[in-house]
Design an enzyme around this catalytic site. Structure first.
Site, mmCIF file in Angstrom:
data_model
loop_
_atom_site.group_PDB
_atom_site.id
_atom_site.type_symbol
_atom_site.label_atom_id
_atom_site.label_comp_id
_atom_site.label_asym_id
_atom_site.label_seq_id
_atom_site.Cartn_x
_atom_site.Cartn_y
_atom_site.Cartn_z
ATOM 1 N N ASP A 9 34.919 36.539 41.622
ATOM 2 C CA ASP A 9 36.450 36.815 41.826
ATOM 3 C C ASP A 9 36.440 36.699 43.562
ATOM 4 O O ASP A 9 35.637 36.925 44.111
ATOM 5 C CB ASP A 9 37.001 37.982 41.479
ATOM 6 C CG ASP A 9 38.235 38.450 41.777
ATOM 7 O OD1 ASP A 9 39.067 37.589 41.699
ATOM 8 O OD2 ASP A 9 38.219 39.532 41.873
ATOM 9 N N MET A 10 37.751 36.858 44.265
ATOM 10 C CA MET A 10 37.851 36.872 45.528
ATOM 11 C C MET A 10 38.263 38.054 46.185
ATOM 12 O O MET A 10 37.353 38.763 46.876
ATOM 13 C CB MET A 10 38.747 35.573 45.884
ATOM 14 C CG MET A 10 38.511 35.521 47.358
ATOM 15 S SD MET A 10 40.008 34.134 47.976
ATOM 16 C CE MET A 10 41.430 34.925 47.865
ATOM 17 N N ASP A 11 39.567 38.199 46.024
ATOM 18 C CA ASP A 11 40.173 39.471 46.319
ATOM 19 C C ASP A 11 39.345 40.847 45.779
ATOM 20 O O ASP A 11 39.351 41.150 44.599
ATOM 21 C CB ASP A 11 41.525 39.801 46.101
ATOM 22 C CG ASP A 11 42.469 38.836 46.995
ATOM 23 O OD1 ASP A 11 42.381 38.792 47.886
ATOM 24 O OD2 ASP A 11 43.089 38.067 46.212
ATOM 25 N N LYS A 143 44.955 35.347 35.542
ATOM 26 C CA LYS A 143 44.121 36.241 35.052
ATOM 27 C C LYS A 143 45.085 37.292 34.405
ATOM 28 O O LYS A 143 46.015 37.430 35.268
ATOM 29 C CB LYS A 143 43.041 36.851 35.789
ATOM 30 C CG LYS A 143 42.116 35.840 36.269
ATOM 31 C CD LYS A 143 41.329 36.547 37.295
ATOM 32 C CE LYS A 143 40.517 35.767 38.196
ATOM 33 N NZ LYS A 143 39.615 36.292 39.118
ATOM 34 N N ASP A 168 36.186 42.680 39.853
ATOM 35 C CA ASP A 168 36.497 44.158 40.443
ATOM 36 C C ASP A 168 37.710 44.675 39.587
ATOM 37 O O ASP A 168 38.028 45.899 39.986
ATOM 38 C CB ASP A 168 36.825 44.127 41.823
ATOM 39 C CG ASP A 168 38.081 43.773 42.321
ATOM 40 O OD1 ASP A 168 38.544 42.470 41.629
ATOM 41 O OD2 ASP A 168 38.780 44.410 43.004
#
Length: 214
Positions: A9-11, A143, A168
């Site tokens: 995931d990124m953020d 998502k 996260d």
């Protein structure tokens, strides 16, 4: 299970950027007369930018809804913050480089627009380490729907059961789980974060051994 791919995931995983989205929302939507309250903003935390724009418009309609241009203002603000602030998750570049040396395929699956993903990968100077970069903006649903993960696995040419996702949020973990992947919740040393839905927990990228994946 022989693990073949790790999808990030990124953020909140590659960059500590979730506060940037909150600031950008406040700046942009307030300028349209929206009353951005903490309570309502909390509901938008894991939405796509398009969903967030529509969410605020439904509650505080402004003249001439142009989702694309309003959304672009939010995206531009977030990119500005990413480029100017120190937001890289400590040790993440080294962690990904180590995965590459072990011949794992590497993917990025994010609800954020591709423009933001590109800005993040450029900032971290790790674009060349990723075999696929995919955004929910190219799917019908973001998502917690599994689409972004299913497409990422397909792009990597690897069956979801041989992929593990690092997330996260509960929404992201749900998406990866429903895609048929194993999951790791990344807590960034916050011991209050506990998701029983995750298969494994990763506190930080500095102290982790690749044995955790193997």
């Amino acid at each position: 299970m022989t693990l073949q791919a790790v999808i990030f995931d990124m953020d909140g995983v590659l960059v500590d950027s979730e506060g940037f989205w909150a600031k950008a929302e406040l700046d942009v939507f307030s300028s349209y007369g929206v009353e951005v309250t903490e309570e309502l903003a909390a509901q938008t935390k894991y939405m796509t930018t398009k969903e967030v724009t529509e969410f605020w418009y439904e509650r505080f309609p402004w003249e001439n809804l142009d989702v694309v241009s309003v959304e672009q203002k939010v995206i531009s603000k977030v990119i500005e913050y990413i480029q100017s602030e120190d937001c890289t998750m400590s040790g993440v570049q080294e962690f990904i480089k180590n995965l590459k040396t072990k011949n794992y395929k590497i993917g990025l699956a994010t609800n954020a627009p591709l423009q933001v993903a590109d800005a993040v990968l450029e900032k971290l100077q790790i674009r060349n380490l990723f075999d696929t970069v995919h955004s929910s903006e190219f799917e019908l649903y973001g998502k917690p729907h599994p689409a972004v993960y299913l497409t990422s696995a397909k792009d990597l040419g690897i069956s979801p059961e041989y992929c593990i996702a690092i997330e996260d949020s509960r929404s992201g973990l749900r998406a990866a789980k429903d895609a048929g992947m194993k999951t790791i919740v990344f807590t960034n040393n916050d011991h209050n974060i506990k998701f029983d839905i995750a298969d494994y927990t990763l506190s930080n990228f500095q102290e982790v051994s690749l044995a955790v994946l193997e």
